[in-house]
Motif scaffolding. Sequence first.
Motif, mmCIF file in Angstrom:
data_model
loop_
_atom_site.group_PDB
_atom_site.id
_atom_site.type_symbol
_atom_site.label_atom_id
_atom_site.label_comp_id
_atom_site.label_asym_id
_atom_site.label_seq_id
_atom_site.Cartn_x
_atom_site.Cartn_y
_atom_site.Cartn_z
ATOM 1 N N ARG A 197 0.816 -1.212 0.000
ATOM 2 C CA ARG A 197 0.000 0.000 0.000
ATOM 3 C C ARG A 197 0.851 1.263 0.000
ATOM 4 O O ARG A 197 0.445 2.294 -0.528
ATOM 5 N N ALA A 198 2.044 1.201 0.591
ATOM 6 C CA ALA A 198 2.903 2.380 0.674
ATOM 7 C C ALA A 198 3.692 2.632 -0.608
ATOM 8 O O ALA A 198 4.282 3.699 -0.774
ATOM 9 N N SER A 199 3.700 1.676 -1.539
ATOM 10 C CA SER A 199 4.507 1.820 -2.754
ATOM 11 C C SER A 199 3.959 2.915 -3.666
ATOM 12 O O SER A 199 2.746 3.121 -3.746
ATOM 13 N N ASP A 200 4.868 3.591 -4.358
ATOM 14 C CA ASP A 200 4.485 4.524 -5.425
ATOM 15 C C ASP A 200 4.452 3.705 -6.712
ATOM 16 O O ASP A 200 5.480 3.492 -7.353
ATOM 17 N N SER A 246 4.649 -9.877 -2.793
ATOM 18 C CA SER A 246 3.550 -8.908 -2.734
ATOM 19 C C SER A 246 3.065 -8.623 -4.155
ATOM 20 O O SER A 246 3.795 -8.041 -4.954
ATOM 21 N N ASN A 247 1.838 -9.014 -4.441
ATOM 22 C CA ASN A 247 1.346 -8.970 -5.815
ATOM 23 C C ASN A 247 0.796 -7.593 -6.187
ATOM 24 O O ASN A 247 -0.407 -7.385 -6.269
ATOM 25 N N GLN A 248 1.708 -6.655 -6.412
ATOM 26 C CA GLN A 248 1.343 -5.368 -6.970
ATOM 27 C C GLN A 248 1.459 -5.455 -8.497
ATOM 28 O O GLN A 248 2.255 -6.226 -9.023
ATOM 29 N N ASP A 249 0.690 -4.655 -9.202
ATOM 30 C CA ASP A 249 0.645 -4.739 -10.665
ATOM 31 C C ASP A 249 1.837 -4.030 -11.283
ATOM 32 O O ASP A 249 1.737 -2.947 -11.854
#
Length: 341
Positions: A131-134, A152-155
């Motif tokens: 959640r903290a990622s840009d 962590s499955n971020q797109d």
Amino acid sequence: MAEQKVQTMEDFALASGISRPTVSKYFNDPDSVRSSTRQRIEAALAKFNYTPNLFAVNQNRKQTRNIGVIVPYLADPFFAEMARLIERRCIDAGYWPILFSSHGQRQMEINALETLRSLRPAGALIAPLGRASDLEVMRKFAEDVPTVAFDSNQDIGDAFVGSDNFQSIALIVDYLCRTGEPPCFFEMPPVNPNAMKRRAAYIQAMERAGQTPEIIRVGGQSWEFEAMGLEEGKRLIAERKLPTNTVLCSNDRIAIGLLAAAYQSGLRVGRGEGCALRIAGHDDHPWAQFTCPPLTTVSQNYSAIVERSVEKLFDLMSSGVKSESREEILFDGQLILRSSA
């Protein structure tokens, strides 16, 4: 010439009487030059006690041998173990892993990406903060550098490799329901997609078993999960607010804190007679087998996740072609039965 000071590759080529291109070719790949030439170069290396600056050699290549690795929090033994396995795999393949920790902070993650970009990596393996990622910054990086995300499955990137939280949580919920009181769910702060998926998986598994989900939320955005488990666990025990004597923690670090809370509160944890609580976790944290009592958990397949992540990255690097669609590769967890539940 034996007393000549040799500091650069140009000095070495001149002193050894071997052309600079041949010397460079040798340092890129010793087997790429003739055996007799290799013997001359190696004799000259010993004679002049010369050691090349391999980092400079690497950076001067059209494609470096650098592999960037970014994890959210290196003090977490889970990520330390993942990083260790990645490092070993990259070194064995002839690459130089360069490791960064985001320290749980957005700006530190951005700084790591910018520093890594300056090192011209051949590829990158990234476990995003969540959640903290840009995400805009991360996606721009992944447009320029072959990137595989893990944990962590971020797109971002061309592929994601991780655990199937719905399979693993269902596995341990089923076990706990069959062997005692149905579990409540003691969850970590929703710092990344894993937290939210594990909560959803718990609710789904409990409803499928005909049970009522009971969720205990820990506040904050800190990565100090053991401290959260300890302090919140002591409060819940003191106020008698645990809705069941079985607690499934969303990760092993919270479970370790809760085990300490139970001990400090005078409660015995385990499956045997006289035990007041059953506590289980998720991940098979490297220390889970050494807690007291040893922690029942569901494992993530560390080695398979690392192997497939690195393999996928090497495929992207060698092909030079971005995937038309982002691939997601998920591995099942395995139930690890110990004394705590």
